[in-house]
Design an enzyme around this catalytic site. Structure first.
Site, PDB file in Angstrom:
ATOM      1  N   ASP B 525       0.867  -1.179   0.000  1.00  0.00           N
ATOM      2  CA  ASP B 525       0.000   0.000   0.000  1.00  0.00           C
ATOM      3  C   ASP B 525       0.909   1.237   0.000  1.00  0.00           C
ATOM      4  O   ASP B 525       2.122   1.127   0.147  1.00  0.00           O
ATOM      5  CB  ASP B 525      -0.863  -0.046   1.276  1.00  0.00           C
ATOM      6  CG  ASP B 525      -2.057   0.889   1.207  1.00  0.00           C
ATOM      7  OD1 ASP B 525      -2.251   1.534   0.155  1.00  0.00           O
ATOM      8  OD2 ASP B 525      -2.792   0.973   2.196  1.00  0.00           O
ATOM      9  N   GLU B 528       2.633   5.122  -3.871  1.00  0.00           N
ATOM     10  CA  GLU B 528       2.556   6.148  -4.937  1.00  0.00           C
ATOM     11  C   GLU B 528       3.861   6.924  -5.093  1.00  0.00           C
ATOM     12  O   GLU B 528       4.161   7.289  -6.230  1.00  0.00           O
ATOM     13  CB  GLU B 528       1.393   7.107  -4.644  1.00  0.00           C
ATOM     14  CG  GLU B 528       0.031   6.454  -4.750  1.00  0.00           C
ATOM     15  CD  GLU B 528      -0.304   5.509  -3.585  1.00  0.00           C
ATOM     16  OE1 GLU B 528       0.256   5.715  -2.495  1.00  0.00           O
ATOM     17  OE2 GLU B 528      -1.073   4.572  -3.791  1.00  0.00           O
ATOM     18  N   ASP B 601      -8.887   3.792  -1.914  1.00  0.00           N
ATOM     19  CA  ASP B 601      -9.820   4.136  -0.838  1.00  0.00           C
ATOM     20  C   ASP B 601     -11.128   4.715  -1.372  1.00  0.00           C
ATOM     21  O   ASP B 601     -11.345   5.922  -1.352  1.00  0.00           O
ATOM     22  CB  ASP B 601      -9.156   5.135   0.118  1.00  0.00           C
ATOM     23  CG  ASP B 601      -7.937   4.522   0.790  1.00  0.00           C
ATOM     24  OD1 ASP B 601      -7.738   3.306   0.657  1.00  0.00           O
ATOM     25  OD2 ASP B 601      -7.183   5.263   1.450  1.00  0.00           O
TER      26      ASP B 601
END
Lengths: 653, 934
Positions: B525, B528, B601
């Site tokens: 996770d 980015e 999300d």
């Protein structure tokens, strides 16, 4: 066992595999069908529970017979029973295989408890039945562990039964005690109600009397003032007259004085004093007649509830904490507002500066502050309270400050509510009472708290009322007519008597109110939860103390901060669960709530507290109240059955 | 009364909760095009602004066409002062051609002219196999195009296509050979612009400021922009990740809708509570655009570039009034503008012409999707957070108690010791191995989260090693970059460096990752990367990576390298014997080779359920077949109706996982009453029933790139009705699924494409194709249909998890078309190892025609030395569209007669229509056989 034969047959078919023979289930059942009749019987009724044996009877007589699926949708024949193909959508043709998705497989588990498995467990390579009967295709070998498992289970069951046996006794005693106590309290209530009526009457009379006296005193005062004034004027006039002719004037003034005196005396004595006297005598005559003067009670809400609340404000200690001064109140609200608003990044009030910063000038934040701030969007943690760890591993660690605020805020509600009551209590007292009671068992209301901790300080001996009656009577007897000027000591006596009586009345009324409140509660079908009233159960877990007060509220205490987990709502699940709702609000989440699961135990005791979902708590409480006789019977039956089904030789496998 | 003082706040709070997305997306924290100098610059340029021409065209030693792009000097004006000479150095242009009609165009600065710095080219994305498919150009033909004065250079492409380099004005396009029809082109509108690197002169202010952040930009402006035209296109699609429609709406020119005036942004960002209708950039970036039109079919354009990119789709008529000097006037097309902050032009033209051709061509460059483990294609149960071992066991046993299968239980960040990945919270998870083994005994797996931010704690071994070895990304002043994330102060592993990736991969060995077992897999996770206190919640663009590369140049690929390193780690720990499973949030072209992705999300709202479909379809079109959205929605609390509908749709997502934020109420399937439990159970069962079909489709993706779920137009390319349809999708070529996207819906309108009919999965009823039908919205499932002419393999027995299903018998559902024919496939392997790569698999082809079902081997002969054998049989064959129902069938070669009875389409309690069912043929699935209807 039969299985071995099957496996042997398969081995010939698939010689390639050496250790374990992996064959498709149908191949097994087919080869099994070709086996001996005894095998057939075994296989046909595989997975069938004893209750269902009758249903399948028709199929056992001949191979060509058919019966309907239980749901009546289709028919199936003997050869289709447990042939590993689902013919009935309700699974009735496949009790012993995994072919139908909705089936149940019955394992006998001799020596232990029989059990129905989902058909999805049959031949899935995992041993589910302790007798291993769910795994018969040879993929895995499941040892029969029923004896050992059963032994453990039986022991456990025995212990449980023992607990229940004792528990049932305790419970019966509880039920008895509760019934007695409730009867007593009901009796007390009706008695108190009568006394209240009487006392109220007395207080009214005393009040009237007091008012009369005050009126008289007032008149006296006015008269005195007038006289003083007249005297002064007269003196002044005299002074003038003196210069002219002193003697005449003075005699005139005296005459006037006498005149006035006479008039006043006449008035008071003849009209008022007599009427009052009669009235008082009448009323006193009614004492002891409990069924009378309902009307007297009406219309007195004000003084009653004022007194009542006033008293508790002073006397009662809120279970949460002291009542906060109003000033702090508003501060707390501000904090709360800020908290709620920052949820969505909108600026709030004071600490809300932070949120404002986020919106507009995150430029001015340090790198670390910015990091914490952005992280807090996901975690909801307050950024300023972060120390070493940006978010600690336990949700519970969230913001002590927050919790502090809530705790205080909660207590601030109390004082607020009191204020409200003072302001708005101009309605009918009875109505007010009903409102009160009907208000979702609002335990935070002061009168509610009262009965549990400190009972109002009422005189113990029954003669207290008589004493009051007597002294009132004495007052009225002694003062059969008014004297003018008012007798000072007499007035003081009336006042004192009035004050004492009305204080007693308000105590009485609060006792009535608390009794009413208490008796309104649902104490269970046999009043077995009566003893929970006024009790709190505590449990310490790490740094938290959980406090569960049935019929009241539940909270989580950490040091000096208290978080409300909920207010008493009701029993649920046929009195096996206590529900507390509407606790303190969670950041970005629901209001806190607590479910308390009750189970039989010898003491009232919190055995576990958990937070399975964010801010939704769950506690386990053991209590004799749950030790029901029927359940005990059930357990004993179960044990009997387990003992009966024990295999004669348990080391068969 | 009591509530009154707070009533206002409660109401306010409620209001805020009701519409979180409106309030929560922090728009101001992200740059828009106007705040982004390269974007603003590119957008303000007028068509025809490019004044480059191609010269010195030749064939290089490598068999490429090479040329120089120079600024066109205005004729007869040589005496004038030269215009601003910033970009005056010639650029180098290279055109290479590859098998399958792929043209690659590279434009970069000429290294022989000593530019200040070598511009970044993204490594490790293009697969080696592709490079070996290069065709060496032998000759270039010259041709005059339209009324050009000069020549254009033409090269042959594989198939019936040609690549054309027009010299003046400079333009590159691909056209059909013979008729000369253009397919796609670059710089046809003359918007090409290439800012060359230059030395900083006095007075140059290159810094960029955004909010509190300053980007030092030591190398100055270096952006590239150009226009790309798709000819004969009715729609363009692709360029994920955006929460928007499948057919991309125009962002410039006429017809721009509210909220779409910004270009589609490709910049990997961790966006808190993203909006569902926005061109705003999300977690991943794939600069690959797919076009489709009725007239010509499909084509694709891919720009391999990892810097921030912004892409405008022009509405028809955007350039009205402008000089259309270069464009053939009569052609229908869609123009787009591509803008990037840095890097080089490395672009690929894919000619199609069918949609599946384009995806095959694209995945031949960036790689085919990895073959997942079987368990990973089943249902996943996740929550932030399953708190402790007791919670894990509780949830696990509840699934069993309710007879709901699941394969994987996930642990989010709270399982670690203070967000130190590879560690366990000793209080909450004292016995992680035992816990995993307990689940593994039921054939279940676990996943733990491992993120790229490393807690700066000297007692943490990962940090110690990384900082000692210099394995972290550096800041602009060359110190270890220090940013804020879950653990607080953190540094980020520089996974761009292959050595560091290798080091990272080793951390997954059982010895290093204490408490991990073979049944544990990984979730990446925040890659980015998410940096809470960084500009736009990510890393500063002037941070420095391996080789002095600036973060701006590779930002979009960072998460990809991290995913790659993790995935390689899982391969390593089992010595290449076990397929990895790694879920990643960030992605880039090539991600499909390393694992699954999800849409981040999302929120528990109907709109988010709705947008999940175009988002996943887009990912599939751009190579990432294994994708899903959080079932139920990450933020917020779904109403039971929404949750159930989400499960019913999510059961058809390629990646099927439920997940929730830690502040949400518990929402495991059994928490919403018996009826809802039953509905969710049924939805999950549906997925397990179709697992053989899904697995076959994953294999198809693995071989051809064709995604598991597809836009309708991929299967019906000529049906215009389908072009804008993104509420329904195809699962493979055989199932059409449509979600229910509104609360308490009464009816659903479903368009069924094609000229064949469709069989309703709920009751077998048939519906005509080429029509929109109105269906009652039944509570128990979303509308789903089997296409006539297909055969779908199923497993109708339910188990605890997919693991126990491996020996269960199959059901074949034959949906006959109007000529009473159907066909289908089934792929099976061991579900976990790489042996399938050496031929250890079963691949069957089923064909029904002339009243006969034939199973034949579809595996290429000599596929490899390994064999995979399986004793599973077929227990049931359902024939849809066969009437009157025959009585029996003959199995050959066994020459055995079996009965045909009437049976339901799926076994569930209660009455349902029945269909001809071949009962217990018991043929082995791996064998050749025929079953003749008698």
């Amino acid at each position: 066992m039969n299985k071995k034969k099957k496996i042997g047959g398969l081995r010939r078919l698939f010689e390639i595999s050496i250790v374990i023979i992996i064959g498709c289930i149908c191949a097994i059942t087919r080869s099994a069908a070709a086996a001996a009749a005894k095998d057939d019987q075994f296989l046909l009724l595989l997975g069938v529970s004893p209750q269902d044996e009758d249903y399948y009877k028709g199929l056992l007589s001949s191979p060509s017979s058919t019966i309907k699926c239980k749901d009546g949708s289709f028919k199936f024949s003997t050869s289709q029973l447990n042939d590993d193909f689902c013919d009935c959508p309700d699974a009735s043709d496949e009790p012993g295989t995994s072919a139908c998705p909705n089936g149940k497989f019955y394992c006998k588990n001799a020596g232990h408890i029989p059990f129905s498995l989902y058909s999805s467990r049959v031949n899935d390579g995992i041993c589910d039945c302790c007798d291993g009967s769910d795994e018969y295709d040879g993929k895995v070998k499941c040892p029969n562990t029923c004896w050992e498992a059963g032994k453990v289970a039986r022991e456990r069951l025995k212990t449980k039964i023992a607990t229940y046996q004792q528990g049932v006794t305790v419970r019966n005693r509880l039920v008895e005690q509760a019934k007695l106590a409730i009867a007593k309290e009901e009796a007390e209530l009706s008695k108190l109600k009568n006394e209240e009526k009487i006392l109220k009457g007395l207080v009214e009379q005393l009040q009237e009397r007091k008012e009369q006296i005050e009126k008289a005193e007032e008149k006296e005062r006015l008269q005195k003032e007038k006289e003083d004034k007249e005297r002064k004027e007269a003196e002044e006039a005299n002074l003038k007259e003196k210069q002219n002719g002193e003697q005449v004037e003075s005699s005139e003034a005296d005459a006037l004085k006498n005149d006035i005196h006479d008039k006043i005396g006449e008035q008071v004595e003849s009209s008022e004093a007599d009427a009052l006297k009669n009235d008082i005598h009448d009323k006193i005559g009614l004492l002891g007649d409990s069924s009378s003067s309902q009307d007297v009670m009406d219309g007195h809400g004000d003084s009653e509830s004022e007194a009542q609340h006033g008293e508790f404000d002073v006397k009662e200690e809120s279970p949460i904490g002291d009542v906060k001064p109003l000033q702090e109140d508003s501060l707390l609200h501000a904090t709360e507002k800020e908290e709620q608003l920052t949820v969505d990044g909108q600026p709030g009030l004071d600490t809300g500066n932070q949120a404002e910063v986020e919106e507009d000038n995150s430029e001015s934040l340090s790198k670390e502050e910015l990091g914490r701030l952005v992280a807090s969007r996901w975690t909801g943690e307050k950024t300023e309270q972060q120390t070493e760890e940006v978010s600690s591993t336990k949700d519970k660690n969230h913001g002590t400050e927050e919790e502090d605020a809530y705790g205080e805020e909660y207590s601030s509600y109390d004082s607020e509510e009191d204020d409200h009551r003072y302001d708005n209590d101009d309605g009918d007292n009875e109505d007010q009472m009903d409102d009160f009671g009907g208000e979702d068992h609002d335990d935070s209301s002061p009168s509610y708290k009262s009965e549990t901790d400190d009972e109002p300080d009422l005189p113990a001996e029954p003669s207290w009322l008589e004493k009051i009656q007597k002294s009132v009577r004495r007052i009225f007897q002694a003062v059969t007519f008014f004297q003018t000027p008012v007798d000072k000591s007499e007035a003081a006596r009336v006042r004192k008597e009035y004050d004492e009586s009305s204080a007693k009345l308000s105590k009485l009324q609060s006792r009535i109110s608390s009794l009413k409140q208490k008796l309104k509660h649902d104490f269970g079908p046999e009043k077995e939860f009566y003893s929970f009233y006024g009790q709190c159960f505590e449990n310490k877990q790490n740094k938290y103390v959980y406090k569960i007060c049935p019929f009241k509220q539940a909270s989580q205490v950490e040091g000096h901060s208290t978080t409300r987990l909920g207010s008493w709502e009701k029993f649920e699940d046929s009195y096996k669960v206590m529900q507390f709702l509407n606790g303190d609000k969670c950041w970005n989440g629901p209001d806190r709530s607590l479910k308390v699961k009750l189970r039989c135990g010898l003491n009232n005791e919190v055995t576990d507290v958990d937070e399975p979902s964010r801010c939704e708590y769950m506690a386990l409480v053991s209590t004799p109240a749950l030790c029901v006789e029927e359940k005990l019977k059930e357990l004993q039956d179960k044990l009997d059955m387990m003992n009966k089904e024990q295999p004669t030789s348990h080391d068969e496998l | 009364m009591k509530e009154s003082p707070n009533l206002i706040f409660h109401v306010l709070f409620l209001l805020l909760l009701i519409s979180p997305s409106v309030f929560s997306w922090k728009k101001d924290e992200f740059r828009n095009c106007n705040q982004t100098p390269f974007c603003k610059r590119a957008r303000s340029r007028k068509p025809g602004a490019c004044n480059l021409i191609a010269t010195e065209v030749s064939i290089s030693d490598d068999g490429d066409l090479i040329a120089k792009l120079i600024t066109k000097t205005p004729e007869n004006n040589e005496s004038q002062d030269p215009p601003v000479e910033v970009d005056s150095k010639p650029l180098l242009l290279t055109i290479s051609v590859y098998q399958d009609g792929i043209l690659r165009l590279k434009i970069d600065e000429d290294q022989s002219l000593n530019p200040p710095k070598k511009r970044f080219e993204v490594p490790d994305v293009i697969v080696d196999e592709f490079l070996s498919k290069k065709l060496y150009l032998q000759r270039i033909s010259e041709e005059k195009i339209d009324n050009d004065l000069g020549f254009s250079s033409v090269v042959y492409l594989d198939g019936d296509y040609e690549g054309v380099l027009r010299h003046d004005p400079f333009e590159v396009f691909v056209r059909e050979r013979g008729n000369g029809k253009r397919v796609l082109s670059i710089n046809s509108n003359g918007l090409f612009d290439f800012e060359q690197l230059r030395e900083k002169k006095e007075g140059d202010d290159w810094e960029e400021r955004f909010r509190s952040h300053t980007d030092t930009r030591p190398y100055g402006p270096q952006s590239i922009s150009f226009d790309v035209s798709f000819f004969g296109a009715d729609i363009v699609s692709g360029i994920p990740e955006h929460a928007t429609s499948l057919a991309l709406k125009p962002t410039s020119g006429p017809g721009v809708e509210d909220g779409f005036s910004e270009p589609y942004r490709l910049f990997n960002l961790d966006v808190f509570e993203y909006l569902h209708e926005s061109p705003f950039g999300l977690y991943g970036s794939i600069p690959f655009m797919f076009s489709h039109g009725k007239a010509r079919g499909s084509s694709g354009f891919f720009w391999l570039n990892a810097a921030e990119m912004q892409i405008d789709v022009f509405g028809t008529g955007w350039n009205a009034g402008q000089d259309k000097i270069m464009m053939p006037v009569d052609e229908k097309r869609i123009d787009t503008l591509w803008m990037s902050e840095a890097g080089v032009v490395d672009a690929f033209f894919f000619v199609g012409p069918r949609p599946k051709d384009v995806i095959r061509q694209y995945t031949s460059v960036t790689g085919r999707p990895a073959m997942p483990q079987l368990f990973a294609t089943a249902y996943h149960q996740c929550r932030w957070n399953y708190r402790d071992e007791e919670d894990v066991f509780g949830v696990d046993s509840k699934f069993d108690e309710h007879d709901i299968p699941y394969d994987v239980l996930w642990l989010d960040i709270e399982h670690t010791d203070g967000k130190r990945y590879f560690t366990w919270d000793k209080v909450l998870f004292p016995n992680p191995e035992e816990m995993q083994n307990k689940l593994a005994a039921k054939g279940r797996h676990m996943v733990t989260i491992v993120d790229p931010h490393i807690k700066r704690d000297d007692n943490y071994y990962i940090h110690k090693e990384a900082s000692d070895n210099g394995y972290y990304v550096k800041d602009a002043s060359n110190r270890d970059f220090d940013g804020w994330c879950w653990p607080g102060s953190s540094s980020y592993v520089d996974v761009v460096n292959p050595d560091i990736r290798s080091w990272w991969a080793d951390k997954f060995s059982y010895g290093n990752y204490v408490g991990s077992t073979p049944s544990l897999y990984i979730w990446n996770d925040m890659n980015e990367p998410s940096v809470f206190n960084g500009p736009e919640v990510t890393m500063p663009r002037d941070a420095l990576h391996f080789g002095g590369t600036e973060h701006r140049e590779l930002h979009n690929a960072y998460g990809y390298y991290f995913h790659m390193a993790t995935s390689n780690g899982l391969v390593k720990r089992e010595n290449g014997k076990d397929r990895p499973f790694v879920l990643s949030r960030a992605f880039f072209p090539g991600t499909q080779r390393y694992g699954a992705v999800w849409t981040g999300d999302n929120t528990a709202e109907w709109d988010h359920l709705r947008v999940s479909v175009p988002m996943l379809l887009t990912l599939g079109l751009t190579g990432i077949s294994f994708s899903g959205a959080d079932v139920g929605g990450f933020f917020g609390n779904p109403e039971p109706d929404l949750l159930v509908r989400w499960y019913q749709l999510g059961a058809y997502y390629p990646f099927f996982r439920a997940h929730a934020h830690q502040d949400t109420k518990r929402r495991e399937p059994w928490l919403f009453g018996e009826r809802n439990t039953q509905l969710i159970r049924e939805a999950i069962h549906t997925r397990y029933m179709f697992l053989p079909y899904f697995y076959t489709l994953f294999r198809e993706a693995n071989v051809t790139g064709t995604p598991v779920i597809r836009p309708l137009w991929m299967e019906f390319p000529a049906d215009e009705e389908t072009f804008s349809n993104d509420e329904a999708f195809m699962v493979g070529n055989g199932l059409l699924v449509q979600g229910v996207y509104t609360e308490r819906a009464k009816h659903v309108s479903v368009y069924l494409p094609g000229d064949q009919s469709w069989y309703d999965l709920r009751n077998g009823a048939t519906y005509k194709g080429g029509k929109r039908h109105k269906f009652e919205a039944l509570e128990d499932s979303v509308p789903a249909f089997q296409r006539a002419g297909t055969i779908i393999p199923r497993k109708d027995r339910f188990r605890r998890s997919s693991t126990q299903m491996d020996k269960d018998p199959y059901t074949l559902v034959i949906a006959l078309n109007s000529s009473k024919e159907a066909e289908g496939e089934l792929y099976i392997d061991d579900g976990k190892s790489f042996n399938f790569e050496n031929g250890a698999y079963i691949h069957r082809h089923f064909k029904f025609s002339n009243g006969k079902l034939t199973s034949s081997n579809a595996a290429p002969s000599g596929a490899g030395g390994n064999k995979f054998s399986l004793d599973c049989t077929v227990e049931r064959i359902i024939l849809l569209g066969l009437s009157p129902a025959p009585k029996s069938a003959l199995i050959e070669p066994a020459n055995q007669k079996v009965g045909i009875e009437m049976g339901p389409l799926t076994i569930r309690p209660g009455k349902s229509p029945s269909f001809a069912t071949i009962r217990k043929p018991n043929v082995r699935i791996a064998d050749n056989w025929t079953i003749k209807i008698l």
